[in-house]
Motif scaffolding. Sequence first.
Motif, short mmCIF file in Angstrom:
data_model
loop_
_atom_site.label_atom_id
_atom_site.label_comp_id
_atom_site.label_asym_id
_atom_site.label_seq_id
_atom_site.Cartn_x
_atom_site.Cartn_y
_atom_site.Cartn_z
N PHE A 142 0.77 -1.37 -0.02
CA PHE A 142 -0.06 -0.03 0.07
C PHE A 142 0.90 1.13 0.19
N LYS A 143 0.38 2.38 -0.93
CA LYS A 143 1.04 3.51 -0.63
C LYS A 143 -0.14 4.34 -0.69
N ILE A 144 0.01 5.37 0.57
CA ILE A 144 -0.88 6.24 0.93
C ILE A 144 -0.66 7.67 0.92
N PHE A 145 -1.19 8.29 0.08
CA PHE A 145 -0.97 9.68 -0.12
C PHE A 145 -1.58 10.57 0.84
N VAL A 146 -0.99 11.40 1.49
CA VAL A 146 -1.61 12.04 2.62
C VAL A 146 -1.45 13.61 2.70
N SER A 147 -2.12 14.41 3.16
CA SER A 147 -1.79 15.99 3.31
C SER A 147 -1.76 15.98 5.14
N LEU A 148 -0.75 16.53 5.50
CA LEU A 148 -0.71 16.92 6.85
C LEU A 148 -1.70 17.67 7.58
N SER A 149 -2.39 18.30 6.88
CA SER A 149 -3.65 18.93 7.31
C SER A 149 -4.80 18.28 7.27
N CYS A 150 -5.04 17.12 6.61
CA CYS A 150 -6.12 16.21 6.43
C CYS A 150 -6.31 15.55 7.74
N HIS A 151 -7.71 15.66 8.20
CA HIS A 151 -8.06 15.01 9.57
C HIS A 151 -8.67 13.59 9.07
N ASN A 152 -8.96 13.21 7.98
CA ASN A 152 -9.27 11.98 7.70
C ASN A 152 -8.15 11.02 7.27
N CYS A 153 -7.05 11.33 7.08
CA CYS A 153 -5.89 10.47 6.63
C CYS A 153 -5.44 9.83 7.69
N GLY A 270 -18.47 7.63 15.90
CA GLY A 270 -18.24 9.24 15.76
C GLY A 270 -19.25 9.65 14.54
N GLY A 271 -19.42 8.74 13.52
CA GLY A 271 -19.94 9.01 12.53
C GLY A 271 -19.83 10.42 11.55
N GLN A 272 -20.77 10.95 11.13
CA GLN A 272 -20.43 12.42 10.43
C GLN A 272 -20.06 13.38 11.42
N VAL A 273 -20.32 13.26 12.70
CA VAL A 273 -19.79 14.14 13.72
C VAL A 273 -18.27 14.19 13.54
N LYS A 274 -17.71 12.88 13.44
CA LYS A 274 -15.96 13.05 13.48
C LYS A 274 -15.65 13.99 12.64
N ASP A 275 -16.38 14.21 11.43
CA ASP A 275 -15.59 15.16 10.21
C ASP A 275 -16.08 16.63 10.56
N THR A 276 -16.71 16.76 11.57
CA THR A 276 -17.14 18.18 12.04
C THR A 276 -16.11 18.90 12.57
N MET A 277 -15.88 20.09 11.77
CA MET A 277 -14.49 20.97 12.51
C MET A 277 -14.76 21.47 13.70
N GLY A 278 -15.95 22.50 13.75
CA GLY A 278 -16.06 23.26 14.94
C GLY A 278 -17.69 22.79 15.35
N ILE A 279 -18.07 22.59 16.58
CA ILE A 279 -19.40 22.40 17.21
C ILE A 279 -19.67 23.17 18.24
N GLU A 280 -20.72 24.15 17.99
CA GLU A 280 -20.92 25.29 19.02
C GLU A 280 -22.26 25.23 19.26
#
Length: 539
Positions: A142-153, A270-280
């Motif tokens: 496997f070769k996994i291309f990532v971005s250091l700012s990606c929170h899913n990677c 977490g579901g979709q919540v896990k991808d939410t950046m800010g919760i107020e």
Amino acid sequence: MKLPLLTIYRFYQPSEKFAMLTPEILQTLISYTANMQNKISLVLQTGQHAKRAELVDFLNKMASVSEQLNFVERETNGRLRSPISFLLEINGNDSGITFSGLPGGHEFNSLILAILNASGTELKLDESIESIVKNISEPLNFKIFVSLSCHNCPDVVQTLNKFSLLNANINTETIDGGMYPALISENNIQGVPSILLNGEPFANGKIDTAIILEKLIARDSKITEIDAEQAEQLPLQDMTIIGGGPAGVAAAIYGARKGLAVTIIADRFGGQVKDTMGIENLISVPKTTGTELTNSLLAHMDNYTITRKEHLRVQRIESGEIKKLYLSSGEMIESKTIIIATGAKWRELGIEGEKENIGNGVAYCPHCDGPFFKGKDVAVVGGGNSGIEAALDLAAIVKSVTVFEFMPELKADQVIIDQAKSRNNINILTNVETKKIIAKDAAVTSLDYLDRETGRQHSLDLSGIFVQIGLLPNSDFVSDIVKLSPHKEIIINEKCETSVAGIFACGDVTTVPYKQIVIAMGEGSKASLTAFDYLIREF
């Protein structure tokens, strides 16, 4: 002070200059590595590179936190990609885990967890998943291309690293796309995470462990064969919850507090919540993030006896007095009641050129894939809150953003509409219908659309298209069991009862109005209380 591992990355963000390992972080790492059982070597390829000195300094400091860690520089005879590639050895043996680039940002956690897992820390994978991975007999690189700012990677990287530790046939290389622009161009990578398997595209975009497993099972179904003598069958469950978001976790906790035998099955917690950046808007919690809330949900569940089956999907259900749930791992669970809390997923446009260009210019997560379009022209399809928020986020990175909204008026809150209209590089088109995505050489080049008022066709040159048009309920797997609405939501009454006795539903997968975290939690609690009432009356 010992910092939580999952929040270390906040102090270690990617930048033009490779971040320093502060005394605070090093002290925390000393605590985490105190119980390492195996000796781990960080082996760096020899050679010259502009960033090599920083990486050498980083790896030396990493090795200083434990006597079980050491740093080695040597020629690896082609095993490693470049002078800024390093691998992990366990007691002198290749672990199969490689990092190419500078592991900062979110991938700092991936490195730490790889070291801890390689040193003997529990992998925290379901036994059935471990069995599937160990049954793989073909070599998988496997070769996994990532971005250091990606929170899913990191989820993808950490999963495949664990697979490498379980099976010597599996190797993983995590590649920081920012450090290898030629490689990104050569493989036409336009979104992260992007995975190549044995040199061929395997998966890209928003993926999780469950999807990876399903793809591996599709390659060889025999890996799901379970040894009947070794397999440990769960006893009959009082309550089985499908889904690990706020609704599912609330249902599990309420069931466990009633003293019930409870199992919760989730492709990811977490579901979709896990991808939410800010919760107020979670009442009593002024501000949090999706990651923090997910961690809190899991911590709360840890207070109770709840069987967790993570990274697995329920493929089908057999109804009856005792329900049977068939899992993607090949397991079967029997349960007196079922609560469906599977939430929703991103809605697709359904137009020509969309599916075939996912990861090649079509994206659904502006936070993850936005940096790939720096200085380029992009579109956001959708004029609701998520669409306008995406446009505002992207506007700080890209050359221009064009928002496409099907209706005559935007649906977002006025306060963010005003912000979008004040930006010079955001253009808003309403009453338009997207028709076709055009690509050339596996890269998006333009978007065809219709002006609904005039009936005229137009084309706009673009490099990226971010789809933000809402969510679809994850209800397909029960479409032949319970009644669904025309929008594929599970029809429930005020007590979360479905059309089938003993099967309940809650959260975004249902007809309940207003898809909000606080509402999902309440609905999950209600579904569990209703299921408990059913149990005491029927069993």
